[in-house]
Design an enzyme around this catalytic site. Structure first.
Site, PDB file in Angstrom:
ATOM      1  N   ASP A 255      -6.978  81.638  85.013  1.00  0.00           N
ATOM      2  CA  ASP A 255      -7.642  81.059  86.175  1.00  0.00           C
ATOM      3  C   ASP A 255      -8.739  82.020  86.633  1.00  0.00           C
ATOM      4  OD1 ASP A 255      -6.439  83.207  87.421  1.00  0.00           O
ATOM      5  OD2 ASP A 255      -5.280  82.034  88.841  1.00  0.00           O
TER       6      ASP A 255
ATOM      7  N   ASP B 251      -9.867  84.063  90.138  1.00  0.00           N
ATOM      8  CA  ASP B 251      -9.382  84.410  91.483  1.00  0.00           C
ATOM      9  C   ASP B 251     -10.508  85.006  92.320  1.00  0.00           C
ATOM     10  OD1 ASP B 251      -6.377  84.163  90.783  1.00  0.00           O
ATOM     11  OD2 ASP B 251      -7.097  85.603  89.294  1.00  0.00           O
TER      12      ASP B 251
ATOM     13  N   ASP C 294      -8.367  80.112  92.227  1.00  0.00           N
ATOM     14  CA  ASP C 294      -7.645  80.500  93.443  1.00  0.00           C
ATOM     15  C   ASP C 294      -8.624  81.143  94.414  1.00  0.00           C
ATOM     16  OD1 ASP C 294      -5.232  79.635  92.523  1.00  0.00           O
ATOM     17  OD2 ASP C 294      -4.307  81.616  92.352  1.00  0.00           O
TER      18      ASP C 294
END
Ligand code: DCP
Ligand code: MG
Length: 386
Positions: free
Chosen positions: A204, A206, A310
């Site tokens: 992902d 962040d 995120d």
């Protein structure tokens, strides 16, 4: 240090936060094996065992040389009996029978596939495994009741299991910067997690967002999400307040900041080749809800892909703690907190550092200051790949 008769042995400190762990190291053939066993222990909800294997693997990552024989393990900390047995087998036979049978096992493979769905944790995956489900598509075929995160997880399964490249992370950074700047000027946006540690790929992207003017960051998250939503750049989002904290950080949380730390788990729609400017097929974002899937009729095609992102917003007074807490690795973070608690009588979180002896919070404006408070040598992000 006084001269010794023994040949210079590699000394490795016992907490991961006391040592330098580069991204690329010499013992992948051993650490990959130990981490399979760690992962399998997590699938069986055996945290103690999992952490033991992760600590063993991490010690080998910090070594400046290849482990060629059992002699190389002398004086190394954290190597439990089970890990040593596995390492010995690999050194002697080239593979470990336990690791290979785990890798091949139906349970390990199914748990890996099912927990690989965004929104699915070990508990749900294990329940489904015991009901006979094996693959993500089985969730659809058998008509399982899925929450919104899991629905998005199945829908974008292939994209979300394809590594995110540094290039894509940079493209996402530009989008996040544009979104934040559109709703608040002067905010600071930092890439965190694996990419800050120098990784080339991640699962992902962040981000940590703050503002020099304390309080200016309040209410930022919903505005940023609205902007992204209007541009058609969000496929899924869920905002939580302090959930990370409530589960882990108890006493170190400054009570007056309860509502000010926000985290958003999201899935971005990233245009390939060029960033941004997706046309929106969506209904507009209802600011009363905190979770939603949009564009449900869309499937990733040649022109875009789904990427997990995120977002975390932190007040500036906590920025150093948030930076340290969101850089990772997960084991490095765990070891920092263990060091703080066991060796220093302190409690560390992504918000603050509390000194139990002095009964007060210790302030810090940089990661360097936090390491100093903890009596640790400063370790730069690229050496926190524990
Ligand atoms: N983090 C943590 N504990 C958690 C969740 C997160 O300490 N339960 C911190 C440390 C992580 C960072 O947040 O490094 C980001 O979490 P990721 O799961 O995204 O981990 P990485 O970015 O390190 O790895 P990846 O490349 O898989 O994204
Ligand atoms: Mg990450």
């Amino acid at each position: 240090p006084k001269p010794s008769a023994d040949p210079p042995a590699t000394t490795v400190k016992s907490y991961a936060c006391q040592r330098r762990t580069p991204l690329k190291h010499h013992n992948t053939f051993l650490t990959d094996a130990l981490e399979i066993l760690a992962e399998n222990a997590e699938f069986n909800e055996n945290e103690g065992r999992s952490v033991a294997f992760r600590r063993s693997a991490s010690v080998l990552k910090a070594l400046p040389h290849v482990v060629r024989g059992m002699d190389d393990l002398k004086n190394l900390p954290c190597l439990g009996e089970h890990s040593v047995r596995v390492i010995k087998e690999i050194l002697e036979d080239g593979t470990s029978s336990e690791v290979e049978s785990t890798r091949q096992s139906e349970q390990y493979q199914a748990m890996k596939a099912l927990t690989g769905v965004f929104g699915v944790g070990v508990k749900s995956a294990d329940r489904w495994f015991r009901e006979g489900l094996r693959r993500p598509l089985d969730l659809i075929h058998t008509g399982q009741k899925l929450n919104l995160a899991q629905q998005a997880g199945v829908q974008y399964y292939n994209d979300l299991n394809r590594p995110v490249t540094k290039r894509e992370a940079v493209a996402i950074s530009h989008i996040v910067e544009k979104a934040v700047n559109a709703v608040l000027s002067g905010a600071i946006i930092t890439l965190m997690g694996g990419f800050r540690r120098g990784k080339e790929v991640g699962h992902d992207v962040d981000f940590l967002i703050t503002h020099l003017e304390e309080g200016a960051e309040e209410g930022l998250m919903p505005k940023v999400l609205n902007w992204l939503e209007e541009q058609g750049l969000l496929l899924y989002q869920k905002t939580t307040r302090n959930s990370y904290l409530e589960s882990k950080d108890g006493p170190a949380r400054p009570p007056h900041n309860l509502d000010r730390f926000e985290r958003c788990f999201s899935i971005f729609k990233l245009e390939k080749g060029k960033e941004g400017s997706g046309t929106s097929l969506n209904t507009s974002y209802d600011s009363g809800t905190t979770e939603g899937i949009t564009g449900t009729t869309e499937q990733p095609g040649p022109s875009w892909r789904a990427v997990r992102v995120d977002l975390v917003v932190s007040p500036f007074s906590q920025f150093a703690f948030a930076t340290l807490g969101w850089t990772g690795s997960k084991l490095f973070e765990r070891e920092l907190r263990r060091w703080a608690g066991q060796e220093k009588g302190m409690s560390l979180s992504s918000h603050a550092l509390y000194d139990s002896k002095q009964q007060r919070y210790l302030r810090a404006n940089s990661e360097e200051e936090i390491f100093a408070h903890l009596g640790l040598e400063y370790i730069p992000p690229s050496e926190r790949n524990a």
